[in-house]
Design an enzyme around this catalytic site. Structure first.
Site, mmCIF file in Angstrom:
data_model
loop_
_atom_site.group_PDB
_atom_site.id
_atom_site.type_symbol
_atom_site.label_atom_id
_atom_site.label_comp_id
_atom_site.label_asym_id
_atom_site.label_seq_id
_atom_site.Cartn_x
_atom_site.Cartn_y
_atom_site.Cartn_z
ATOM 1 N N LYS A 1 -1.269 -7.906 -4.785
ATOM 2 C CA LYS A 1 -2.149 -6.755 -4.522
ATOM 3 C C LYS A 1 -1.312 -5.492 -4.374
ATOM 4 C CE LYS A 1 -5.406 -4.540 -1.415
ATOM 5 N NZ LYS A 1 -5.979 -4.480 -0.066
ATOM 6 N N LYS B 1 -14.689 23.133 -20.207
ATOM 7 C CA LYS B 1 -15.332 23.184 -21.526
ATOM 8 C C LYS B 1 -14.505 23.937 -22.566
ATOM 9 C CE LYS B 1 -19.948 22.720 -19.588
ATOM 10 N NZ LYS B 1 -21.366 23.047 -19.727
ATOM 11 N N ASP C 1 -25.003 22.046 -25.055
ATOM 12 C CA ASP C 1 -25.558 22.825 -23.940
ATOM 13 C C ASP C 1 -26.618 23.820 -24.401
ATOM 14 O OD1 ASP C 1 -24.285 21.800 -21.706
ATOM 15 O OD2 ASP C 1 -22.582 23.166 -21.846
ATOM 16 N N HIS D 1 0.841 -1.209 0.000
ATOM 17 C CA HIS D 1 0.000 0.000 0.000
ATOM 18 C C HIS D 1 0.867 1.247 0.000
ATOM 19 C CE1 HIS D 1 -2.579 -3.201 1.520
ATOM 20 N NE2 HIS D 1 -3.611 -2.482 1.125
#
Length: 537
Positions: A174, A321, A359, A147
């Site tokens: 893992k 955007k 939009d 981890h």
């Protein structure tokens, strides 16, 4: 193009070679069981079974008191699902802070009593595996885990880590890392694909909100399992989704190597209803796609990193955007005029990106319908916006779309923005006027104006905010708010109390989504289903 880029651009080929034979639904779903008592754990195991988990991870370090001999027997005997035992020490992010020998003895005991899997940390894995040599039950597997709560290493470093985990005697590898940006997750996808090609079972997860997609998309890349919580908020690692969301919202068991990935690019993005809408619609028409939230800081880097044609289309929201438009190979003329895109499609033949703006159609249509409804105007007549004074709050991508759309319909447009220079710049572009947001408090040149908020002011969690004081709303006949979480914002509530017709951002959201769905799938949008989904969400 860096190494991550190259791999993801060619991941389709890698997947075809490595996991062509994998069933859609081979990745397991594991429910972490964290509780202070064994009795509560037993109750939660039954809940995990009911929620369709394939196995449970029993976190022994969450128990307030623990008698290994008695408690392990009880947990294994009472569990209705296969068991994975984890006894995570504090030095690896867990809660156990006691004697190491006792901790490893308990894990060995779990194996002897019939556990299906045990998770041990890389730091102690070699010692643990040597201690059980020759004693392992036939179906028992050791997961060796690492981890990293700080970052996500390079692909090369992760490859070396996987090799070290294998050398320590892992049956299953893992690795869990932390995403500092969403591009980090690409490293984990690359490692997962390579591990599949070399037949090493791997659990590869990226923690945190930017790593959320790793938990949903791991079946696409052949991950061994993913984790889903049985209760919202009770997580064993940052960014875990609920079992219900994985199975119901993201259709986890239907995701396979050929599943196309779509999603919403934004910051913030957790509030978005788009995943609910598109995933339900994909399911209803049998389309093999999944729609996920992408929390993106740098849109250019995101689109460059996830350059595979498997990442087939994106919705763009605040604040990306305008930047997304610059990343497209081709831009629709209307979107170019607006200066912003809210939909990017990757062409399957060559991976080129095309930008569109849906939009303005959704928003302007909703506002026109609102005006027609309040004034009983025929739908066949000219636009009811013609000649109206139309005030747009915000000069970002959505503001540009609304300003452009209103101007096209013959309205006089005024742009209001906190930064006057930005308002002036947009006003000059579309042929309108500009004011500051503060000016709106006393702005009243005519009665019956239209107001459209295109900023995030009033969006969850800051639902008490509004862009304009209530007394100033008396001058408007219709008020529109692009925010749709909550459905009734403070702005809309106060506008209605002031006598104005109100139009929710939900109308714009549904309207613009029709065209996006059709561009994503090549199929007609199930419009009635869209309205039903949004009414219930």
């Amino acid at each position: 193009m860096d190494s991550t880029n190259v791999l993801l651009a060619s991941s389709s080929a890698g997947l075809e070679m490595g996991i062509r034979e994998i069933r859609k639904n081979q990745t397991l779903l594991c429910a972490p069981i964290m509780a202070e008592t064994v009795d509560k754990m037993v109750i939660n195991m039954d809940k995990a079974k009911q929620s369709d988990a394939d196995l449970v991870e029993i976190r022994l370090d969450s128990l307030k008191s623990f008698n290994p001999y008695e408690d392990l027997k009880t947990l294994i005997k009472e569990c209705p699902l296969p068991t994975l035992f984890t006894y995570r020490p504090k030095w690896e992010g867990g809660q156990y802070d006691g004697d190491e020998k006792k901790r490893l003895d308990a894990l060995r005991l779990a194996m002897e009593f019939g556990a299906d899997y045990i998770d041990v940390e890389l730091q102690v894995a070699r010692e643990f595996n040597e201690s059980i040599f020759g004693k392992k039950p036939e179906k028992f597997k050791v997961i060796v885990s690492s981890h990293n709560y700080h970052d996500t290493p390079s692909v090369e470093d992760l490859s070396n880590l996987v090799a070290r985990i294998q050398e320590a005697g892992a049956d299953i590898v893992k690795i869990a890392t932390t995403a500092l940006e969403i591009s980090d997750v690409a490293h984990i996808f690359q490692i997962t694909v390579h591990s599949q090609v070399s037949s090493v079972p791997i659990i590869a997860i990226v923690m945190g909100e930017r790593g959320f997609i790793s938990r949903i998309l791991c079946p696409k890349f052949g991950g061994f399992l993913s984790f889903g919580t049985i209760e919202s908020g009770v997580v064993s690692a940052p960014g875990q989704p609920t079992m219900k969301d994985l199975l119901t919202l993201y259709n986890f068991k239907e995701i396979g190597p050929d599943t196309k990935v779509f999603g919403i690019i934004g910051k913030p993005v957790g509030h978005s209803k788009s995943p609910i809408l598109y995933n339900e619609a994909f399911k209803s028409v049998g389309f093999n796609g999944v729609y996920v939230p992408f929390l993106v800081d740098d849109v250019a880097k995101f689109l460059q990193t996830y350059s595979s044609i498997d990442f087939a289309g994106f919705s763009c929201t605040i604040p990306h955007k305008e930047d997304a438009l610059k990343c497209c190979d081709e831009v629709d003329p209307v979107a170019k005029s607006i200066g912003a895109v809210n939909c990017v499609i990757r062409r399957p033949t060559d991976g080129k990106m095309f930008g569109y703006n849906t939009d303005y159609v959704g928003a302007i249509s909703a506002i026109e319908d609102g005006l027609r409804g309040s004034h009983n105007i025929s739908a066949t007549a000219d636009s009811p916006l013609a000649g109206k004074l139309f005030v747009v709050i915000g000069a970002g991508g959505a503001g540009k779309a609304l300003a452009y759309g209103a101007k096209e319909k013959g309205a006089q447009v005024v742009i209001a923005n906190r930064t006057y220079d930005r308002a002036r710049e947009l006003a000059n572009t579309i042929g309108g006027d500009a004011v500051t947001l503060a000016d709106l408090e006393n702005f009243h040149p005519v009665d019956g104006m239209i107001l459209a908020n295109t900023t995030s002011i009033g969006m969850q969690p800051k639902v008490d905010e509004t862009p304009i004081p209530k007394h100033a709303l008396r001058s408007y006949s219709l008020v529109f708010d692009a925010v749709y979480t909550p459905k009734l914002t403070r702005l809309l509530r106060e506008a209605e109390e002031s006598g104005a017709t109100i139009v929710s951002g939900l109308e714009m959201f549904i309207g613009q989504a029709y065209e996006q769905f059709e561009r994503f799938t090549g199929l007609p949008a199930p419009k009635q289903l869209f309205r039903k989904i949004m009414a219930n969400s």
